[in-house]
Design a protein around this motif. Structure first.
Motif: not given
Length: 325
Positions: A232-255
């Motif tokens: 809670w002391l980060h200067p910018t907002k980050e809400q990111r979940l990265v999911v690495v799968g066997e056939r690709g990568v997904a990024v869920f960036d809620d910001a």
């Protein structure tokens, strides 16, 4: 989630809910339960909270004390958005009065408190839902579908999440307990298991007893690993979940803006004669509905009250997250 909406409830009486706590987050519960036609009362011990409730929902009953409302037969459920240290004791009073309970995360400050809530709900045959709102984000069921057999991601290989912002600094719980439950809930839902190994590094730049940053490392029995970086002391907002799968990568960036919140990256590594070959295709943004996750979560609680079926984020789900914390 498409089945949890106003139309689903239309043929049943709408449960009557009292929200306890009208502060930083409670005001959002007040707004959403009111929009769903379920808000019957707001309870707040502070004059400022009661003043805000009157401003948000004119005409709705606002009270300073909980006990008189617990004794009433015209209220079906209570939603707690009070300080974390009060969740278990207040929740036990709600369940003891025979009312259904929605409690914000963390459901308790220790495993014993969480177990007490689950046991009380079972004994009184009451619904118990824990506020892991990220599970109700429209992006999460899509991620789970992509990770299912035949999905575009294939089996999960790695998860990592950053949940960072500047404030709010808490005094009852540290940064990990305050913000990481959302990511833990989704990670446990995706993997379907608790990790076999957990380690955590904490940082205390404010020099208080509560960690301001934490990095949790998880390793699961099938070789999947994950990390969560919370602070809670980060200067910018980050809400990111990265999911690495066997056939690709997904990024869920809620910001990010809605059209850019969920992206599939056609990236993987193939091996030819034992040599790694990078495969890099196009990035594909996934369209998402504009549904508010908290509205869906509140609607799921009302649906569970009406049907007497446990919601997605039930007490057992809350216990798993609490065990990990």
């Amino acid at each position: 989630m498409a089945g949890v909406n106003d139309a689903t409830m239309s043929h049943r009486p709408t449960p009557r809910v009292a929200v306890v706590g009208c502060g930083y987050w409670g005001r959002n519960l007040v707004r959403n339960f009111h929009a769903l036609g379920a808000l019957a009362a707001v309870v707040d011990a502070t004059p400022g909270g009661r003043k805000l409730a009157h401003e948000l929902v004119p005409g709705v009953e606002v009270a300073a004390e909980l006990d008189p409302l617990l004794a009433r037969t015209d209220l079906d459920a209570f939603a707690l958005a009070t300080p974390a240290i009060t969740h278990a004791p207040l929740g036990l009073r709600v369940l003891g009065a025979g009312k259904d309970l929605f409690v914000e995360k963390p459901m308790a400050m220790d495993l014993a408190g969480g177990r007490a809530l689950v046991e009380a709900a079972a004994q009184r045959r009451r619904m118990l839902q824990v506020g892991h709102v990220l599970e109700y984000h429209p992006a999460v069921p899509i991620l789970r579908r992509w990770l299912a057999p035949g999905g575009k991601l294939g089996a999960v290989r790695r998860l990592h999440s950053h949940r960072l912002n500047f404030g709010r600094v808490r005094t009852e719980e540290d940064a990990l307990w305050n913000v990481a439950p959302h990511d833990f809930a989704v990670m446990l839902r995706i993997t379907g298991q608790l990790p076999r190994e957990v380690s955590c590094f904490a940082s205390y730049p404010l020099r208080t007893p509560r960690a301001d940053f934490a990095i949790a490392m998880l390793r699961f029995a099938d070789g999947v690993d994950a990390h969560v970086f919370a602070g809670w002391l980060h200067p910018t907002k980050e809400q990111r979940l990265v999911v690495v799968g066997e056939r690709g990568v997904a990024v869920f960036d809620d910001a990010a803006p809605l059209a850019q919140k969920l992206t599939f990256y056609d990236q993987r590594v193939d091996f030819t004669d034992g040599q790694p070959q990078l495969v890099k295709g196009a990035a594909q943004a996934e369209p998402l509905p504009a549904d508010e996750p908290l509205r869906l979560e509140c609607a799921a609680f009302l649906e569970s009250i009406a049907t007497r079926q446990p919601p997605l984020g039930d007490g057992q789900s809350g216990l798993r997250v609490l065990a990990l914390l």
